[in-house]
Design an enzyme around this catalytic site. Structure first.
Site, PDB file in Angstrom:
ATOM      1  NE  ARG A 288      -3.650  -0.424  -0.144  1.00  0.00           N
ATOM      2  CZ  ARG A 288      -4.829  -0.296   0.428  1.00  0.00           C
ATOM      3  NH1 ARG A 288      -5.244  -1.195   1.279  1.00  0.00           N
ATOM      4  NH2 ARG A 288      -5.604   0.714   0.137  1.00  0.00           N
TER       5      ARG A 288
ATOM      6  NE  ARG B 168      -7.641  10.320   0.148  1.00  0.00           N
ATOM      7  CZ  ARG B 168      -8.240  10.714   1.258  1.00  0.00           C
ATOM      8  NH1 ARG B 168      -8.085  11.955   1.690  1.00  0.00           N
ATOM      9  NH2 ARG B 168      -8.993   9.874   1.921  1.00  0.00           N
TER      10      ARG B 168
ATOM     11  CG  ASP C 272      -9.252  -0.833  -4.369  1.00  0.00           C
ATOM     12  OD1 ASP C 272      -8.567  -0.331  -3.468  1.00  0.00           O
ATOM     13  OD2 ASP C 272     -10.155  -1.674  -4.161  1.00  0.00           O
TER      14      ASP C 272
HETATM   15  O1  CP3 Z   1       0.108   0.654  -2.885  1.00  0.00           O
HETATM   16  C1  CP3 Z   1      -1.053   0.904  -3.095  1.00  0.00           C
HETATM   17  O2  CP3 Z   1      -1.830   1.445  -2.286  1.00  0.00           O
HETATM   18  C2  CP3 Z   1      -1.485   0.566  -4.496  1.00  0.00           C
HETATM   19  C3  CP3 Z   1      -2.853   0.505  -4.756  1.00  0.00           C
HETATM   20  C4  CP3 Z   1      -3.804  -0.278  -3.861  1.00  0.00           C
HETATM   21  C5  CP3 Z   1      -5.001   0.304  -3.360  1.00  0.00           C
HETATM   22  N1  CP3 Z   1      -5.745  -0.690  -2.813  1.00  0.00           N
HETATM   23  C6  CP3 Z   1      -5.358   1.741  -3.459  1.00  0.00           C
HETATM   24  C7  CP3 Z   1      -6.358   2.295  -2.521  1.00  0.00           C
HETATM   25  C8  CP3 Z   1      -3.803  -1.615  -3.505  1.00  0.00           C
HETATM   26  C9  CP3 Z   1      -2.717  -2.668  -3.732  1.00  0.00           C
HETATM   27  C10 CP3 Z   1      -5.041  -1.883  -2.863  1.00  0.00           C
HETATM   28  C11 CP3 Z   1      -5.443  -3.217  -2.419  1.00  0.00           C
HETATM   29  C12 CP3 Z   1      -6.669  -3.362  -1.620  1.00  0.00           C
HETATM   30  N2  CP3 Z   1      -7.841  -2.643  -1.693  1.00  0.00           N
HETATM   31  C13 CP3 Z   1      -6.857  -4.390  -0.676  1.00  0.00           C
HETATM   32  C14 CP3 Z   1      -5.862  -5.487  -0.372  1.00  0.00           C
HETATM   33  C15 CP3 Z   1      -4.722  -5.027   0.447  1.00  0.00           C
HETATM   34  C16 CP3 Z   1      -5.026  -4.756   1.892  1.00  0.00           C
HETATM   35  O3  CP3 Z   1      -4.742  -3.631   2.327  1.00  0.00           O
HETATM   36  O4  CP3 Z   1      -5.508  -5.669   2.572  1.00  0.00           O
HETATM   37  C17 CP3 Z   1      -8.148  -4.238  -0.126  1.00  0.00           C
HETATM   38  C18 CP3 Z   1      -8.767  -5.099   0.945  1.00  0.00           C
HETATM   39  C19 CP3 Z   1      -8.761  -3.136  -0.786  1.00  0.00           C
HETATM   40  C20 CP3 Z   1     -10.151  -2.606  -0.609  1.00  0.00           C
HETATM   41  C21 CP3 Z   1     -10.144  -1.186  -0.212  1.00  0.00           C
HETATM   42  N3  CP3 Z   1      -9.908  -0.125  -1.069  1.00  0.00           N
HETATM   43  C22 CP3 Z   1     -10.365  -0.638   1.083  1.00  0.00           C
HETATM   44  C23 CP3 Z   1     -10.659  -1.432   2.318  1.00  0.00           C
HETATM   45  C24 CP3 Z   1     -10.257   0.758   0.973  1.00  0.00           C
HETATM   46  C25 CP3 Z   1     -10.491   1.832   2.032  1.00  0.00           C
HETATM   47  C26 CP3 Z   1      -9.430   2.063   2.975  1.00  0.00           C
HETATM   48  C27 CP3 Z   1      -7.997   1.840   2.571  1.00  0.00           C
HETATM   49  O5  CP3 Z   1      -7.257   2.775   2.284  1.00  0.00           O
HETATM   50  O6  CP3 Z   1      -7.596   0.667   2.569  1.00  0.00           O
HETATM   51  C28 CP3 Z   1      -9.926   1.055  -0.359  1.00  0.00           C
HETATM   52  C29 CP3 Z   1      -9.654   2.390  -0.906  1.00  0.00           C
HETATM   53  C30 CP3 Z   1      -8.260   2.615  -1.378  1.00  0.00           C
HETATM   54  N4  CP3 Z   1      -7.601   1.785  -2.253  1.00  0.00           N
HETATM   55  C31 CP3 Z   1      -7.432   3.726  -1.081  1.00  0.00           C
HETATM   56  C32 CP3 Z   1      -6.241   3.527  -1.797  1.00  0.00           C
HETATM   57  C33 CP3 Z   1      -5.043   4.446  -1.855  1.00  0.00           C
HETATM   58  C34 CP3 Z   1      -7.806   4.887  -0.191  1.00  0.00           C
HETATM   59  C35 CP3 Z   1      -8.449   5.923  -1.019  1.00  0.00           C
HETATM   60  C36 CP3 Z   1      -8.177   7.251  -0.444  1.00  0.00           C
HETATM   61  O7  CP3 Z   1      -8.726   7.532   0.617  1.00  0.00           O
HETATM   62  O8  CP3 Z   1      -7.441   7.993  -1.086  1.00  0.00           O
END
Ligand code: CP3
Length: 340
Positions: free
Chosen positions: A19, A32, A68
């Site tokens: 992440r 953002r 995502d």
């Molecule tokens: O390095 C990275 O962050 C690359 C991109 C990436 C995102 N999500 C961007 C994102 C990756 C690899 C993921 C994977 C992901 N998404 C998982 C598996 C990994 C883990 O952490 O267990 C899961 C379960 C998700 C589902 C998801 N998407 C959730 C639960 C959330 C909300 C909270 C959070 O940040 O985890 C998201 C939104 C999300 N995906 C954000 C980001 C940067 C946050 C959006 C923001 O507020 O800007």
């Protein structure tokens, strides 16, 4: 990182952070403010910029594509919203046969072309400075969101769906699996060097249920991909099945912080790369503590066949200097210190 996944000897372990793109960097927060989450995912120039930020700012040895795991249920026909401070919401989750009948195996080139365009652009901009990691959610973790409709600590409704309607659950898992295979193959064709499967909620299942509900489908995906692209499987909390996960033929296994590196190695067997396992919350400790504990982690993994990483995603609000200290400590680690 690529050499470690191919089983070759290295001078020091490579390092990246799950992440790492998004979440804590001020440079990400600025984007953002201007664009919605899916605008950031679907605009290759934005996804590329966010992907490369931690390479330039933190100095990690690999980039992970900004996207995502929930773009897959979206492509299968479910609405996905990302609600500020609430996380993902799927307003019409799958509970009944008629909900299930709305789901399709999509043509990934039609629905997810923007991901492949982002991969191509990012590969070009990276210019081989570091490898690019693509990713997808493991089928069980995707089912969790498709059925629960939102985040949860227990995913009780998703589990109940599997236990009360097993035939439908397995058909859904197979549809997610088929979609994920096609999706990851196209990511590889577009240029990703590694694909990581995130089974973030694998640890919610008993060992036996994990094998039937999760590992069975992870195994299909790994077998379909492993001759085309390097694969890492990260099933958080599923340390009990490290041996079976290694037996799928994956090149690497992600490890969380709830198991000692030595025990993970014993369970996974020799040869396979292990990735992890620093507690992301420990990045809030003073930098001197981070340095000491990261060095200890590196020694515990033994220097070879190890990709230094966190045991789960970096937490929002992590001080940037602390993330840099984590990466820098690995980069300064001397191979003489390492027991081969
Ligand atoms: O390095 C990275 O962050 C690359 C991109 C990436 C995102 N999500 C961007 C994102 C990756 C690899 C993921 C994977 C992901 N998404 C998982 C598996 C990994 C883990 O952490 O267990 C899961 C379960 C998700 C589902 C998801 N998407 C959730 C639960 C959330 C909300 C909270 C959070 O940040 O985890 C998201 C939104 C999300 N995906 C954000 C980001 C940067 C946050 C959006 C923001 O507020 O800007």
């Amino acid at each position: 990182m690529l050499r470690v996944l191919r089983g070759e000897t290295v001078e020091r372990p490579p390092v990246w952070m799950m992440r790492q793109a998004g979440r804590y960097l001020p440079e990400y927060m600025a984007l953002r403010e201007k664009y919605s989450f899916f605008e950031r995912c679907q605009t290759p120039e934005l996804a590329c910029e966010i992907t490369i930020q931690p390479v330039d700012i933190i100095g990690v040895d690999a980039a992970i594509l900004f996207s995502d795991i929930l773009v897959v249920p979206q492509a299968m026909g479910l609405e996905v919203q990302l609600v500020e401070s609430k996380g993902p919401i799927l307003p019409e989750p799958i509970r009944t046969r008629s909900d299930f009948n709305r789901i399709r195996i999509p043509n990934v080139n039609e629905k997810l072309q923007y991901v492949f365009d982002a991969v191509k652009l990012t590969k070009k901009e990276l210019n081989d400075r570091v490898p690019l990691i693509g990713f997808a959610g493991a089928p069980w973790t995707i089912l969790c969101y498709m059925v629960q409709g939102k985040g949860s600590k227990t995913f009780d409704e998703a589990k109940a769906f599997c236990y009360t309607q097993p035939e439908m659950a397995h058909r859904l898992l197979q549809m997610i699996t088929d979609t994920t295979i096609a999706y990851c193959k196209e990511q590889a064709a577009a240029g990703v060097d590694v694909v990581q499967l995130f089974d973030s909620w694998g640890g919610l299942l008993s060992p036996n249920d994990f094998k039937n509900i999760s590992l069975k489908y992870i195994g299909q995906i790994v077998r379909a991909l492993k001759d085309e692209v390097l694969v890492i499987v990260f099933a958080k909390g599923a340390w009990h099945s490290l041996k079976q996960m290694a037996d799928t033929g994956t090149h690497g296994l992600g490890i969380d912080w709830c198991i000692e590196p030595q025990m993970a190695r014993k369970l996974a067997g020799s040869g396979i790369a292990l990735q992890g396992n620093f507690d992301p919350a420990k990045l809030f400790a003073p930098i001197s503590v981070i340095k000491k504990e990261v060095s200890q982690m590196l020694e515990d993994f033994g220097g070879q066949a190890h990709i230094a990483n966190l045991g789960h995603g970096i937490l929002p609000n992590t001080p940037v200097d602390h993330a840099k200290a984590f990466v820098q400590t690995v980069k300064e680690y001397k191979i003489e210190n390492v027991k081969v």
